[in-house]
Each structure stands twice: as C-alpha cells, then as structure tokens.
Design a protein around this motif. Structure first.
Motif, PDB file in Angstrom:
ATOM      1  N   TYR A 311       1.013  -1.015   0.027  1.00  0.00           N
ATOM      2  CA  TYR A 311       0.132  -0.077  -0.023  1.00  0.00           C
ATOM      3  C   TYR A 311       0.862   1.131  -0.122  1.00  0.00           C
ATOM      4  CZ  TYR A 311       0.835   0.171   5.204  1.00  0.00           C
ATOM      5  OH  TYR A 311       1.598   0.303   6.323  1.00  0.00           O
ATOM      6  N   ILE A 312       0.302   2.262  -0.097  1.00  0.00           N
ATOM      7  CA  ILE A 312       0.839   3.541  -0.263  1.00  0.00           C
ATOM      8  C   ILE A 312       0.024   4.567   0.847  1.00  0.00           C
ATOM      9  CG2 ILE A 312       1.202   5.746  -1.489  1.00  0.00           C
ATOM     10  CD1 ILE A 312       2.906   3.374  -2.254  1.00  0.00           C
ATOM     11  N   ALA A 313       1.021   5.167   1.769  1.00  0.00           N
ATOM     12  CA  ALA A 313       0.047   5.931   2.797  1.00  0.00           C
ATOM     13  C   ALA A 313       0.455   7.246   2.203  1.00  0.00           C
ATOM     14  CB  ALA A 313       0.661   5.825   3.949  1.00  0.00           C
ATOM     15  N   ALA A 314      -0.623   8.433   2.324  1.00  0.00           N
ATOM     16  CA  ALA A 314      -0.707   9.615   1.778  1.00  0.00           C
ATOM     17  C   ALA A 314      -1.305  10.410   2.986  1.00  0.00           C
ATOM     18  CB  ALA A 314      -1.114   9.875   0.634  1.00  0.00           C
ATOM     19  N   GLY A 315      -0.644  11.713   3.140  1.00  0.00           N
ATOM     20  CA  GLY A 315      -1.238  12.774   3.963  1.00  0.00           C
ATOM     21  C   GLY A 315      -1.623  13.987   3.070  1.00  0.00           C
ATOM     22  N   SER A 316      -2.861  14.314   3.200  1.00  0.00           N
ATOM     23  CA  SER A 316      -3.153  15.455   2.406  1.00  0.00           C
ATOM     24  C   SER A 316      -3.629  16.858   3.236  1.00  0.00           C
ATOM     25  CB  SER A 316      -4.529  15.329   1.339  1.00  0.00           C
ATOM     26  OG  SER A 316      -4.979  16.314   0.890  1.00  0.00           O
ATOM     27  N   TRP A 317      -3.546  17.785   2.779  1.00  0.00           N
ATOM     28  CA  TRP A 317      -3.940  19.031   3.550  1.00  0.00           C
ATOM     29  C   TRP A 317      -5.534  19.194   3.445  1.00  0.00           C
ATOM     30  CZ3 TRP A 317      -0.831  24.315   3.433  1.00  0.00           C
ATOM     31  CH2 TRP A 317       0.440  24.036   4.218  1.00  0.00           C
ATOM     32  N   ASP A 318      -6.139  18.370   2.877  1.00  0.00           N
ATOM     33  CA  ASP A 318      -7.624  18.540   3.060  1.00  0.00           C
ATOM     34  C   ASP A 318      -7.912  17.557   4.529  1.00  0.00           C
ATOM     35  OD1 ASP A 318      -7.326  15.562   2.939  1.00  0.00           O
ATOM     36  OD2 ASP A 318      -8.536  15.179   1.017  1.00  0.00           O
ATOM     37  N   TYR A 334      -8.976   8.199   6.798  1.00  0.00           N
ATOM     38  CA  TYR A 334      -9.442   8.707   8.110  1.00  0.00           C
ATOM     39  C   TYR A 334      -9.367  10.307   7.877  1.00  0.00           C
ATOM     40  CZ  TYR A 334      -9.427   9.160  13.190  1.00  0.00           C
ATOM     41  OH  TYR A 334      -9.719   9.449  14.299  1.00  0.00           O
ATOM     42  N   THR A 335     -10.172  10.978   8.478  1.00  0.00           N
ATOM     43  CA  THR A 335     -10.247  12.548   8.211  1.00  0.00           C
ATOM     44  C   THR A 335      -9.849  12.893   9.887  1.00  0.00           C
ATOM     45  OG1 THR A 335     -11.985  12.423   6.651  1.00  0.00           O
ATOM     46  CG2 THR A 335     -11.659  14.577   8.040  1.00  0.00           C
ATOM     47  N   THR A 336      -8.824  13.840   9.966  1.00  0.00           N
ATOM     48  CA  THR A 336      -8.556  14.512  11.140  1.00  0.00           C
ATOM     49  C   THR A 336      -8.970  15.983  11.378  1.00  0.00           C
ATOM     50  OG1 THR A 336      -6.424  15.504  10.449  1.00  0.00           O
ATOM     51  CG2 THR A 336      -6.403  13.339  10.983  1.00  0.00           C
ATOM     52  N   LEU A 337      -8.568  16.520  12.185  1.00  0.00           N
ATOM     53  CA  LEU A 337      -9.197  17.924  12.406  1.00  0.00           C
ATOM     54  C   LEU A 337      -8.162  19.075  11.925  1.00  0.00           C
ATOM     55  CD1 LEU A 337     -10.501  17.620  16.102  1.00  0.00           C
ATOM     56  CD2 LEU A 337     -11.814  17.519  13.903  1.00  0.00           C
ATOM     57  N   GLY A 338      -7.231  18.380  11.219  1.00  0.00           N
ATOM     58  CA  GLY A 338      -6.300  19.612  10.669  1.00  0.00           C
ATOM     59  C   GLY A 338      -5.504  18.868   9.427  1.00  0.00           C
ATOM     60  N   LYS A 339      -4.757  19.783   8.621  1.00  0.00           N
ATOM     61  CA  LYS A 339      -3.928  19.479   7.539  1.00  0.00           C
ATOM     62  C   LYS A 339      -2.818  18.330   8.212  1.00  0.00           C
ATOM     63  CE  LYS A 339      -4.184  23.876   5.773  1.00  0.00           C
ATOM     64  NZ  LYS A 339      -3.614  25.162   5.445  1.00  0.00           N
ATOM     65  N   ILE A 340      -2.748  17.216   7.160  1.00  0.00           N
ATOM     66  CA  ILE A 340      -1.664  16.169   7.389  1.00  0.00           C
ATOM     67  C   ILE A 340      -0.152  16.776   6.763  1.00  0.00           C
ATOM     68  CG2 ILE A 340      -0.923  13.716   7.136  1.00  0.00           C
ATOM     69  CD1 ILE A 340      -3.640  14.307   8.591  1.00  0.00           C
ATOM     70  N   ASN A 341       0.486  16.958   7.899  1.00  0.00           N
ATOM     71  CA  ASN A 341       1.743  17.497   7.264  1.00  0.00           C
ATOM     72  C   ASN A 341       3.023  16.281   6.972  1.00  0.00           C
ATOM     73  OD1 ASN A 341       1.206  20.220   7.582  1.00  0.00           O
ATOM     74  ND2 ASN A 341       1.474  19.989  10.142  1.00  0.00           N
ATOM     75  N   SER A 342       2.677  14.993   7.893  1.00  0.00           N
ATOM     76  CA  SER A 342       3.841  14.057   7.635  1.00  0.00           C
ATOM     77  C   SER A 342       2.970  12.668   7.983  1.00  0.00           C
ATOM     78  CB  SER A 342       4.771  14.314   8.703  1.00  0.00           C
ATOM     79  OG  SER A 342       5.703  13.198   8.955  1.00  0.00           O
ATOM     80  N   VAL A 343       3.611  11.714   7.284  1.00  0.00           N
ATOM     81  CA  VAL A 343       3.244  10.338   7.498  1.00  0.00           C
ATOM     82  C   VAL A 343       4.297   9.459   7.630  1.00  0.00           C
ATOM     83  CG1 VAL A 343       0.964  10.501   6.285  1.00  0.00           C
ATOM     84  CG2 VAL A 343       3.117   9.659   5.026  1.00  0.00           C
ATOM     85  N   SER A 344       4.143   8.391   8.188  1.00  0.00           N
ATOM     86  CA  SER A 344       5.427   7.504   8.287  1.00  0.00           C
ATOM     87  C   SER A 344       4.792   5.970   8.443  1.00  0.00           C
ATOM     88  CB  SER A 344       6.335   7.428   9.657  1.00  0.00           C
ATOM     89  OG  SER A 344       7.158   6.776  10.002  1.00  0.00           O
ATOM     90  N   VAL A 345       5.627   5.003   8.048  1.00  0.00           N
ATOM     91  CA  VAL A 345       5.175   3.516   7.976  1.00  0.00           C
ATOM     92  C   VAL A 345       6.304   2.775   8.619  1.00  0.00           C
ATOM     93  CG1 VAL A 345       4.541   1.469   6.538  1.00  0.00           C
ATOM     94  CG2 VAL A 345       3.892   3.710   5.835  1.00  0.00           C
ATOM     95  N   SER A 346       5.788   1.864   9.699  1.00  0.00           N
ATOM     96  CA  SER A 346       6.788   1.283  10.064  1.00  0.00           C
ATOM     97  C   SER A 346       7.460   0.040   9.325  1.00  0.00           C
ATOM     98  CB  SER A 346       5.968   0.308  11.443  1.00  0.00           C
ATOM     99  OG  SER A 346       5.055  -0.578  10.901  1.00  0.00           O
ATOM    100  N   ARG A 347       8.824  -0.364   9.452  1.00  0.00           N
ATOM    101  CA  ARG A 347       9.325  -1.196   8.921  1.00  0.00           C
ATOM    102  C   ARG A 347       8.684  -2.639   8.615  1.00  0.00           C
ATOM    103  NH1 ARG A 347      10.770  -3.478   5.452  1.00  0.00           N
ATOM    104  NH2 ARG A 347      12.843  -4.043   4.860  1.00  0.00           N
ATOM    105  N   ASP A 348       7.974  -3.013   9.734  1.00  0.00           N
ATOM    106  CA  ASP A 348       6.981  -4.213   9.297  1.00  0.00           C
ATOM    107  C   ASP A 348       5.586  -3.908   8.674  1.00  0.00           C
ATOM    108  OD1 ASP A 348       5.467  -3.080  11.384  1.00  0.00           O
ATOM    109  OD2 ASP A 348       5.806  -4.612  12.704  1.00  0.00           O
TER     110      ASP A 348
END
Length: 526
Positions: A311-318, A334-348
């Motif tokens: 999969y691909i993880a992506a964070g948007s300013w929406d 998943y919708t948060t209450l603010g812009k997504i500035n950064s995403v990270s995926v664990s090695r596993d």
C-alpha cells in the motif's frame, strides 16, 4: 458382506466431506467471503492519539511501530509509545521540522530552526547536539543509530557518527532541502535548491552529482542506495541509478503536473509514489511510465510506500489520511481535524502514523483480516512471526532487486519511514561493533503450507459433494434393486418349495392308494 462394504464406503465419503467442511471453516484463508460487504471493512483502525498541543510538522516510527517521534511547531521533540503515552519531550530553541528514529527506537535525531542537530537515546537523554550555523531542513538516522546525516538552509550536508563526531561536510552552494541515508550508513543522498541531486559514500566522496533543472524538495533512497528518487518544483520526478553512466543526467524523468512535495520508492525500487500540490498522488514504474493518479481534496505533502509493497500512505491538506493499494484503489481513509503534514510507515508495515495541524499524532494499526479480504491476498492474514524481544522481524535482502525502502518527506514537512527491525548488542551499537549479524524473518512457516493444502482441499469441496451425492444415490438405487431381486428370488424359492410340498403330498396319497388296492386284492383271494 457386500452390503457391509458399501456401507463402509458411504460412511468414509461422508466423514471426508465433514472433515473438509470443518477444515475450511476453521481456516480464515479459505472461508467464503462472497457475502462480505467489502465497503464496510476497515483496513486500519485507530490505535492511539498522541496529543502534543501544537502543530505536528514531522513524525517517524520505529520498525515495529512501538515508538513514534514528533517534531512540533512549539519547538518540542516528543517521544511516544504506541499506546499514546508520552515518554518524554525536549524543548529546542526553535521550530522542529524534521525527526528520525532508529530501527529499534533506541536513538532519535531531530533538526531545529535553532540551527542545531539533536541526538537522544530512548530515555530522552540528550547525547549530543551540533550547531550547523543554519536552519535544519532534514535529518536522517541510519538503521542502527550509528550514523546521522543532516542538511541545512546554508547549503551544507553533514555526516556524524553515533557519538556526534563530524565525519565530513559538503557545501552545495545553496539550501539543502532533503537528505536520505542508506540502511548501513554507507551512502548519503541530498537534494538542493540549486537543482542538484548528490550521492556520497561514507567518506564524503561524491559518487555522482546530477543537475535536474528544478528545486529538489524530496529525495528517497533504497537501503542499498541502488536507486535514488527525487521530486522537484518544476513538476518533475526523477529516478537515478547508483551505477548509471556518467553522460546520463538521470535514468528517467516524468512531469505529473505540479510541484512535488514528497517521493517514496518501493521495496526494490520497482515503483515510485509521489505527492503533488495539484492534490494528487501519482504512481510510476521503474521505466518512468505513469501507472495511475489519485485525487485528494488538498495538497499532498507526504507519501510513503509500505516496505512490504502492499500500500501507499498519503497525507493531504484536506485533513485526510489515505491508504491506497498499489493499483491506485482507495483502501481506507481517516479524517483528522487539521492538515496532514507528515506520514510514516513502520518497517514491518503493520503500523502507520500521521502528524496533523490539530496537534495530534495519529497511530493506526493494520486490520490484517480486513486487509487480506480487500486485497484478495491471504498473505496478510494474522499469523505468528519470529520475534526478538518483542520486535517484529521483516525479511530483507540487501540486493539490487530486493532492496528495502528508506522514505523521506517533503520540504519542512519531512517524513521518515523507519529502518529495518533489528536488535543489537548495546543501545545504539552497530552490528559491526557487537559482532552480531543482522537477520530478519526466516520466511514462510508451516502455517503457510498448511493453508495452501486447505485451500486445495476447499476447492475440491463442491466436486466431492456432487460425487458424494451421486454415490449415495447410486448406493440406494443398487440396494433397492438388490432387495427387490432378493424378494423375487425368495418368492420363487417359496413357490418352488410349495410345489414340491404339493407334489410330495400327492405322491404320498397316490402311494397310499396303491397299498389300499393291493390289500383289497389280497382279501378277495382269501
């Protein structure tokens, strides 16, 4: 005896059918899912919310997702466990735009706008800091915490060892927007404002430098540095080969349509994901062909390809965090209450994190069963995996075609995907120093073989059921015919016995008649 054998065959077939049904029902990999509404499945679920109280600029997960570091607008570096408990925080002298965690979570690197690189242990003790003289745009730590690379606004690239000793620095002549480091720390890549992408070895020697004609906002490197990807402000993405010919500026270039904020290479460099300011996520293959694009509702500042290439993880300013399949289909969001500035995926690949303007680091865990159903692939079903001190192991081969992924993020919204899982002798000690050999998962276990057998047996259920029904019907018909013939035979025998008995009775009476007449003649003679 023949009837007994037929009954045994019938019971044996019935028992086999029952065993197949029980096996299929007990193994989720072969259970029928035709009635499952895939739209209702949740590929991930919220594991915890880590509250920082201020805008989160950068996040980085450890290999198994046990720990996450966050760099915040309020000058803080915060460190949380996967349950959302803050283990410690440290106040720097200015905004923190970049953080990176070593594989086992034993080391944390951070870069601040106070011009300093900070290096902590898991307990939050500051091991060392270094004043670079310019705002830090990007820092990365190698898998074992033995090397740290940093790039600053003054145009310099720095490489430190785990003790804070400066090994070398390089002046690019303009701001260094992003850096990446190989798993073992032997190679460093850097992208600069003056349009260059550089690749260095551990001694600081330039392997190559390439001018792209674009401000480079993001770079990504496979762990062995066989491939380097870059994204720029002229709407282009680039792929570089470590051993490419000197006359070539890049392996390929593609123009997806707008300013590129983040790029990420897959496990072996076969695909590249890119987040763009035209509100889209793009996917390219190794040849440079655009495979698909996915539209969000805002600028995409951060993307990360999962190390297991699922999969691909992506964070948007929406304000939304997206999980996309490798074919570009939306698996979950998943919708948060603010812009997504950064995403990270664990090695596993089991855990993802997102840093938001709402002051929260969101940690999500993969729902393995739902994920397997959504992808139609039972490799993602829950199973026991070899562990070492509670940390998940992931198979990895440091070869050109089996290269794992080191992820980097975009400008001032930097994301680092954690390095491969490992357990070393001594906190932060490299495997060379400890004499240990890096080793990951041993591959498929007996459960996978068993699952394959059960899938084979399950595929035979319908034919066996039809065969069983035919056999039962045949047995009943044959038995009925035999019973009818037996009855006819018995009737015939009874009829013959009756005729014999009648004949015998007539013969006896005839014999008695002859005796009577013989006696009559004798009386007359007298």
């Amino acid at each position: 005896m023949k009837q007994s054998s037929g009954t045994r065959v019938f019971l044996g077939l019935g028992l086999l059918f029952c065993l197949l049904s029980v096996a299929a029902a007990s193994d989720p990999a072969v259970s029928d899912n035709e009635d499952v509404d895939l739209s209702e499945l949740e590929a991930f679920y919220l594991l915890s919310r880590c509250e920082t109280g201020c805008i989160v600029n950068a996040v980085s997960l450890s290999s198994g997702g046990d720990y996450v570091a966050a760099g915040c607008f309020d000058h803080n570096v915060s460190f949380f466990d996967s349950g959302g408990t803050e283990l410690w925080n440290y106040v720097t002298g200015n905004i923190v735009y970049t953080v990176s965690v070593s594989s086992d979570g034993s080391r944390v690197a951070a870069g601040s706008n106070d011009n300093k690189v900070y290096f902590f242990n898991r307990a939050g003790d500051l091991l060392w800091n270094y004043d670079t003289g310019g705002i830090l745009n990007s820092v990365k730590v190698s898998a074992y915490g033995s090397s740290v690379v940093a790039g600053n606004e003054d145009g310099r690239v720095y490489l430190f060892d785990g003790n804070g000793t400066l090994l070398w620095s390089f002046d690019s002549g303009d701001a260094v927007r992003d850096v990446a480091i190989s798993r073992d720390g032997d190679y460093v890549a850097a992208g600069t404002y003056n349009h260059y992408v550089y690749l260095f070895d551990r001694e600081g020697k330039k392997v190559w430098e390439r001018r792209t004609g674009s401000v480079i906002n993001s770079v990504s490197m496979t762990p062995g540095a066989y491939y380097v990807a870059a994204g720029g402000s002229n709407n282009n993405v680039y792929l570089f080969d470590r051993k490419m010919e000197q006359k070539k500026d890049y392996s390929w270039m593609n123009d997806p349509g707008d300013w590129i904020g983040s790029v990420s290479l897959t496990y072996n460099g076969s695909h590249m994901a890119a987040g763009s300011f035209d509100d889209k996520v793009y996917m390219f293959n190794r040849s440079g062909a655009k495979l698909w694009e996915y539209g969000t509702g805002g600028d995409v500042y951060s993307v990360s390809a999962s190390p297991d290439t699922s999969y691909i993880a992506a964070g948007s300013w929406d304000h939304t965090f997206y999980i996309l399949s490798m074919e570009g289909e939306e698996l979950w969001k998943y919708t948060t209450l603010g812009k997504i500035n950064s995403v990270s995926v664990s090695r596993d690949s089991s855990t993802v994190a997102a840093g938001s303007d709402d002051g929260t680091v969101y940690i999500f865990s993969r729902n393995a069963t739902a994920f397997a159903l959504l992808l139609g692939d039972d490799r993602f079903l829950p199973e026991e995996v070899p562990v070492n001190d509670g940390k998940a192991q992931v198979e990895e081969s440091d070869q050109e075609l089996n290269d794992a992924t080191v992820i980097t993020g975009g400008v001032e919204n930097n994301v680092v995907s954690s390095s491969p899982a490992s357990e070393v002798s001594g906190e932060g000690q490299s495997p060379e120093a400890s004499g240990s050999e890096y080793s990951d998962s041993e591959g498929a276990g007996p459960e996978e073989s068993s699952s394959g057998v059960l899938r084979l047996l399950s595929s035979l259920k319908l034919p066996l059921a039809i065969f069983l029904a035919f056999s039962v019907g045949s047995v009943l018909v044959i038995k009925k015919v035999k019973n009818k013939k037996q009855e006819e035979y018995e009737d015939l025998e009874n009829f013959e016995d009756f005729e014999n008995e009648e004949y015998s009775r007539d013969s006896e009476e005839a014999f008695e008649g002859e005796d009577f007449f013989e006696n009559d003649d004798s009386l007359e003679n007298k």
